[in-house]
Design an enzyme around this catalytic site. Structure first.
Site, short mmCIF file in Angstrom:
data_model
loop_
_atom_site.label_atom_id
_atom_site.label_comp_id
_atom_site.label_asym_id
_atom_site.label_seq_id
_atom_site.Cartn_x
_atom_site.Cartn_y
_atom_site.Cartn_z
N SER A 1 -1.67 -1.80 3.73
CA SER A 1 -0.72 -2.59 4.28
C SER A 1 -1.31 -3.43 5.52
O SER A 1 -2.08 -4.22 5.16
CB SER A 1 0.44 -1.79 4.68
OG SER A 1 1.66 -2.31 5.03
N MET A 2 -0.49 -3.05 6.53
CA MET A 2 -1.34 -3.93 7.93
C MET A 2 -2.72 -3.69 7.85
O MET A 2 -3.52 -4.41 8.28
CB MET A 2 -0.35 -3.48 9.11
CG MET A 2 -1.00 -3.90 10.29
SD MET A 2 -0.71 -3.12 11.89
CE MET A 2 -1.43 -1.50 11.77
N ASP B 1 6.35 -2.72 -5.29
CA ASP B 1 6.15 -2.37 -3.93
C ASP B 1 7.25 -3.01 -3.22
O ASP B 1 7.66 -4.34 -3.37
CB ASP B 1 4.75 -3.07 -3.32
CG ASP B 1 4.53 -2.90 -1.90
OD1 ASP B 1 5.20 -2.86 -0.99
OD2 ASP B 1 3.22 -2.86 -1.67
N HIS C 1 4.40 1.25 -2.35
CA HIS C 1 3.57 0.62 -1.30
C HIS C 1 2.52 1.55 -0.86
O HIS C 1 1.36 1.28 -0.39
CB HIS C 1 4.62 0.17 -0.08
CG HIS C 1 3.80 -0.31 0.86
ND1 HIS C 1 3.06 -1.71 0.74
CD2 HIS C 1 3.75 -0.09 2.29
CE1 HIS C 1 2.64 -2.21 2.03
NE2 HIS C 1 2.97 -1.10 2.72
#
Length: 186
Positions: free
Chosen positions: A36-37, A133, A163
Site C-alpha cells: 500500500s503506502m 481491492d 488489499h
C-alpha cells in the site's frame, strides 16, 4: 500504547530512516518491498536511488481518486480508517480506527510525485496486485507496470486476497514469488 491522535505521516522520516540503512557499509544489495503506502514508498526509493537492486511493491498506490476530496474537508482532523480489507474472515488487521486528514494530504502529495517520476524506476520489479481491492484501485498496478522503465517487470495477480494481501489467503504466494524473484535477480 498509541492511538490515532499521535499519528503523523511524514514520508521524509521514513526516507531518512531508509537512507541511514542504505549508507551503512555492510549493505551491498538492496531489495525494497512494501504494501500500500509502503509500496508507494518503495517506488519513491527506486526513483531516488537507482542502485536499488530490485523492488516488490504490493498493492501500491499512485492514484486513489476516492481520497482526493480531503482538500475540501475544512476543519475535519480525522477520517474513519480503512483497516482490515482482508478476504479471510479469520484474519483481522491491527489498525487505528481513525486516520489524520493531514496524513492523507501528505500521501496524496507523495503519490503525485511518485506517479510523475515512475519512468525513473529502472531496477527489476515484481508488482503484486489484488484482483479485488477496496482501498487502492487495482488499475494502479498496470499504470506502474506500464510507466516504469525497468527492462524486467512482472505484474503478478493475486486472485484470492483483498488489499492487505500480506495477511490474506495469498500470503504464501507472495512469499514464494518474492523469494523466487530475489533469487533470480542476484
Amino acid at each position: 500504547m498509541t492511538n490515532y491522535n499521535s499519528l503523523r505521516f511524514l514520508f521524509v522520516q521514513y526516507i531518512s530512516d531508509i537512507h541511514y540503512w542504505r549508507n551503512r557499509n555492510e549493505v551491498y544489495t538492496i531489495f525494497v518491498t512494501g504494501l500500500s503506502m509502503g509500496g508507494t514508498l518503495t517506488l519513491y526509493m527506486a526513483e531516488k536511488y537507482p542502485d536499488i537492486h530490485a523492488i516488490i511493491p504490493i498493492n501500491a498506490a499512485v492514484t486513489v481518486p476516492s481520497m482526493e476530496n480531503v482538500h475540501e474537508l475544512g476543519e475535519v482532523r480525522y477520517l474513519d480508517a480503512i483497516g482490515s480489507d482482508i478476504k479471510d474472515p479469520q484474519v483481522k488487521e491491527l489498525a487505528y480506527e481513525k486516520t489524520p486528514v493531514q496524513s492523507v494530504k501528505e500521501i496524496l502529495q507523495l503519490m503525485e510525485k511518485v506517479r510523475r517520476d515512475l519512468s525513473k524506476v529502472t531496477c527489476p520489479a515484481l508488482i503484486f496486485v489484488s484482483d479485488e481491492d477496496h482501498v487502492v484501485p487495482p488499475a494502479n498496478a498496470q499504470l506502474i507496470h506500464d510507466e516504469i522503465a525497468a527492462e524486467r517487470k512482472i505484474l503478478y495477480p493475486l486472485r484470492n486476497s483483498y488489499h492487505v494481501a500480506t495477511l490474506d489467503f495469498d500470503q504464501q504466494i507472495i512469499i514464494e514469488k518474492t523469494l523466487e524473484f530475489i533469487e533470480s535477480t542476484l
